[in-house]
Design a protein around this motif. Structure first.
Motif, mmCIF file in Angstrom:
data_model
loop_
_atom_site.group_PDB
_atom_site.id
_atom_site.type_symbol
_atom_site.label_atom_id
_atom_site.label_comp_id
_atom_site.label_asym_id
_atom_site.label_seq_id
_atom_site.Cartn_x
_atom_site.Cartn_y
_atom_site.Cartn_z
ATOM 1 N N GLU A 22 20.084 0.878 14.498
ATOM 2 C CA GLU A 22 20.664 0.180 13.345
ATOM 3 C C GLU A 22 19.551 -0.420 12.469
ATOM 4 N N PHE A 23 18.601 -1.077 13.153
ATOM 5 C CA PHE A 23 17.513 -1.696 12.402
ATOM 6 C C PHE A 23 16.653 -0.632 11.725
ATOM 7 N N VAL A 24 16.309 0.418 12.481
ATOM 8 C CA VAL A 24 15.440 1.469 11.923
ATOM 9 C C VAL A 24 16.115 2.077 10.692
ATOM 10 N N THR A 25 17.428 2.302 10.792
ATOM 11 C CA THR A 25 18.151 2.874 9.650
ATOM 12 C C THR A 25 18.059 1.953 8.437
ATOM 13 N N LYS A 26 18.334 0.676 8.661
ATOM 14 C CA LYS A 26 18.325 -0.270 7.536
ATOM 15 C C LYS A 26 16.931 -0.362 6.919
ATOM 16 N N TYR A 27 15.920 -0.437 7.794
ATOM 17 C CA TYR A 27 14.552 -0.573 7.328
ATOM 18 C C TYR A 27 14.149 0.641 6.499
ATOM 19 N N TYR A 28 14.405 1.836 7.050
ATOM 20 C CA TYR A 28 14.008 3.047 6.327
ATOM 21 C C TYR A 28 14.786 3.215 5.036
ATOM 22 N N ASP A 29 16.083 2.855 5.061
ATOM 23 C CA ASP A 29 16.870 2.949 3.822
ATOM 24 C C ASP A 29 16.269 2.050 2.750
ATOM 25 N N ALA A 30 15.895 0.842 3.153
ATOM 26 C CA ALA A 30 15.340 -0.107 2.175
ATOM 27 C C ALA A 30 14.000 0.394 1.637
ATOM 28 N N VAL A 31 13.145 0.880 2.549
ATOM 29 C CA VAL A 31 11.828 1.378 2.122
ATOM 30 C C VAL A 31 12.000 2.600 1.220
ATOM 31 N N HIS A 32 12.918 3.467 1.621
ATOM 32 C CA HIS A 32 13.147 4.689 0.861
ATOM 33 C C HIS A 32 13.628 4.355 -0.556
ATOM 34 N N MET A 33 14.571 3.417 -0.637
ATOM 35 C CA MET A 33 15.125 3.028 -1.936
ATOM 36 C C MET A 33 14.028 2.448 -2.836
ATOM 37 N N GLU A 34 13.195 1.599 -2.252
ATOM 38 C CA GLU A 34 12.102 0.998 -3.029
ATOM 39 C C GLU A 34 11.148 2.092 -3.515
ATOM 40 N N SER A 35 10.897 3.049 -2.650
ATOM 41 C CA SER A 35 10.001 4.146 -2.965
ATOM 42 C C SER A 35 10.574 4.986 -4.118
ATOM 43 N N ILE A 36 11.895 5.266 -4.026
ATOM 44 C CA ILE A 36 12.552 6.037 -5.095
ATOM 45 C C ILE A 36 12.457 5.276 -6.423
ATOM 46 N N ASN A 37 12.688 3.962 -6.352
ATOM 47 C CA ASN A 37 12.612 3.163 -7.585
ATOM 48 C C ASN A 37 11.213 3.199 -8.200
ATOM 49 N N HIS A 38 10.198 3.123 -7.328
ATOM 50 C CA HIS A 38 8.813 3.209 -7.817
ATOM 51 C C HIS A 38 8.580 4.555 -8.504
ATOM 52 N N GLN A 39 9.017 5.615 -7.832
ATOM 53 C CA GLN A 39 8.768 6.972 -8.376
ATOM 54 C C GLN A 39 9.542 7.162 -9.679
ATOM 55 N N LYS A 40 10.757 6.582 -9.701
ATOM 56 C CA LYS A 40 11.605 6.743 -10.893
ATOM 57 C C LYS A 40 10.950 6.080 -12.110
ATOM 58 N N GLN A 82 0.835 -1.211 0.000
ATOM 59 C CA GLN A 82 0.000 0.000 0.000
ATOM 60 C C GLN A 82 0.862 1.250 0.000
ATOM 61 N N ARG A 83 1.916 1.183 0.823
ATOM 62 C CA ARG A 83 2.806 2.341 0.927
ATOM 63 C C ARG A 83 3.393 2.682 -0.448
ATOM 64 N N MET A 84 3.781 1.657 -1.194
ATOM 65 C CA MET A 84 4.394 1.903 -2.499
ATOM 66 C C MET A 84 3.363 2.427 -3.508
ATOM 67 N N LYS A 85 2.098 2.035 -3.326
ATOM 68 C CA LYS A 85 1.039 2.580 -4.200
ATOM 69 C C LYS A 85 0.934 4.091 -3.986
ATOM 70 N N VAL A 86 1.032 4.502 -2.696
ATOM 71 C CA VAL A 86 0.988 5.944 -2.403
ATOM 72 C C VAL A 86 2.212 6.621 -3.023
ATOM 73 N N ALA A 87 3.388 5.932 -2.915
ATOM 74 C CA ALA A 87 4.604 6.491 -3.518
ATOM 75 C C ALA A 87 4.410 6.694 -5.018
ATOM 76 N N ASP A 88 3.721 5.732 -5.657
ATOM 77 C CA ASP A 88 3.445 5.870 -7.098
ATOM 78 C C ASP A 88 2.628 7.148 -7.374
ATOM 79 N N LEU A 89 1.619 7.386 -6.520
ATOM 80 C CA LEU A 89 0.789 8.588 -6.705
ATOM 81 C C LEU A 89 1.627 9.853 -6.544
ATOM 82 N N ILE A 90 2.517 9.812 -5.524
ATOM 83 C CA ILE A 90 3.389 10.976 -5.306
ATOM 84 C C ILE A 90 4.277 11.188 -6.539
ATOM 85 N N GLY A 91 4.808 10.065 -7.044
ATOM 86 C CA GLY A 91 5.674 10.146 -8.218
ATOM 87 C C GLY A 91 4.940 10.805 -9.391
#
Ligand code: PEP
Ligand code: MN
Length: 362
Positions: A339-357, A295-304
């Motif tokens: 450490e975990f929060v950083t890794k998790y957010y980095d991964a989510v952020h990267m996926e989100s950027i890829n969706h928008q791209k 769902q989160r990535m669907k919203v990212a698509d809309l933002i993109g």
């Protein structure tokens, strides 16, 4: 003095299969007396299965003690004869393999500085052809699972049937709490790739100091390691190499007596039922997390799409920094490590950027 018959090939198999397998002894063989006393004190603990001692020492800088060399091998042979403890030695060259086998060393190990070099591993492998000796392979100094795998493959191709792994940590730049950072995930990855191979932990070279050995050894036990290799010395402060991390045989006994060895499986029905319920909860939560991420990535698509229409960049640094600092605060309250929060957010952020791209490029 305790005297038993030297181990035969069959008993080496028994020792190899023992869990937890405990290997201990000095970083380096120094004198015949020291080797014999080490073996006697270790066998007296009743907790040690194999005697280790470095005969040839790969030292970081020249001019340090580089091992007593081949003349130490008969000392080990004698220690084995007098205590019944099988012996293991590090080998790095064809000549060392030949000498170690000549003096009936029971198990060979390949050190971290050798595993890192395919030429050296291949030389050792070639020298091992036709030999019937178990080999333990330490992780390479650098955090590279492929290189570790490569060493295993070279030794296996030489016809060695019994191969085990030793996790001794990885070099890192700068000061950390460890001499060699454990990077447990790499050893776990290696274990998953080689499920039938024993994995033992060398907390001595991970810690580089005495006071944290128990903690690291306990963690290895919690992660279902098959055993430990711990350096011990009859007079640790006077050791010729790795003095800071060596412990006396009596301290070793204390440490081994303190470690709790957990079982991977418990067969009682009640235990299984409770575990099954908890696992169902985990499965359910994992499903929910996946749905939410979708769902989160669907919203990212809309933002993109919206950014594209308005010609705005995908990456907005300020927005991201505020998201991540809020996440740290929330994560802390929820018991999630930074450490975990950083890794998790980095991964989510990267996926989100890829969706928008993808949307931008459409
Ligand atoms: C050792 O076991 O003494 C040794 C040299 O270890 P490593 O190869 O892990 O540095
Ligand atoms: Mn050492």
């Amino acid at each position: 003095m305790q005297t038993t018959e030297p181990k035969t090939k069959e008993t080496i198999m028994d020792v190899w299969k023992k869990r937890p397998l405990i290997i201990s002894g000095p970083c380096s063989a120094e004198t015949e007396e020291q080797v014999l006393q080490s073996a006697q004190q270790l066998v007296a603990t009743g907790m040690v299965d194999m005697l280790r001692a470095g005969i040839w020492k790969p030292r970081t800088r020249p001019g340090m003690f580089e091992g007593i060399g081949t003349k130490g091998l008969p000392w080990l042979q004698r220690a084995k004869k007098e205590t019944g403890l099988p012996v293991t030695v590090e080998v790095a060259t064809a000549k060392q393999v030949e000498n170690a086998l000549h003096f009936e060393v029971d198990v060979l190990w390949i050190g971290a500085r050798t595993t890192v070099n395919p030429f050296s591993v291949q030389e050792v492998a070639d020298a091992l052809k036709g030999a019937d000796v178990p080999v333990l392979i330490k992780n390479p100094v650098n955090p590279d699972v492929e290189l570790w795998m490569g060493a295993v493959e070279r030794i296996a191709k030489a016809g060695i049937k019994l191969i085990g792994l030793i996790h001794r940590g990885f070099s890192t730049f700068g000061n950390t709490d460890f001499r060699n950072s454990p990077m447990w995930h790499l050893a776990i990855e290696m274990k998953l790739r080689n499920p039938d191979m024993m994995m033992i932990c060398d907390p001595s070279h991970i810690c580089g100091r005495r006071d944290t050995i128990l903690e690291v050894a306990q963690q290895a036990s919690d992660l279902h390691y098959d055993g430990l290799m711990i350096e011990s010395h009859i007079d640790p402060d006077k050791a010729w190499s790795d003095a800071k991390q060596q412990i006396t045989p009596s301290r070793l006994k204390e440490i081994l007596g303190t470690i709790i060895w957990r079982r991977e499986d418990a067969s009682s029905e009640e235990f299984q039922a409770v575990l099954e319920k908890l696992r169902q909860q985990i499965n359910h939560l994992d499903d929910e997390l996946m749905k939410l991420l979708g769902q989160r990535m669907k919203v990212a698509d809309l933002i993109g799409k919206y950014k594209k229409e308005n010609n705005i960049t995908i990456l907005q640094t300020n927005r991201w920094n505020s998201i991540i600092s809020n996440a740290f605060k929330k994560g802390e309250k929820l018991g999630l490590s930074k450490e975990f929060v950083t890794k998790y957010y980095d991964a989510v952020h990267m996926e989100s950027i890829n969706h928008q791209k993808k949307i931008m490029d459409e």
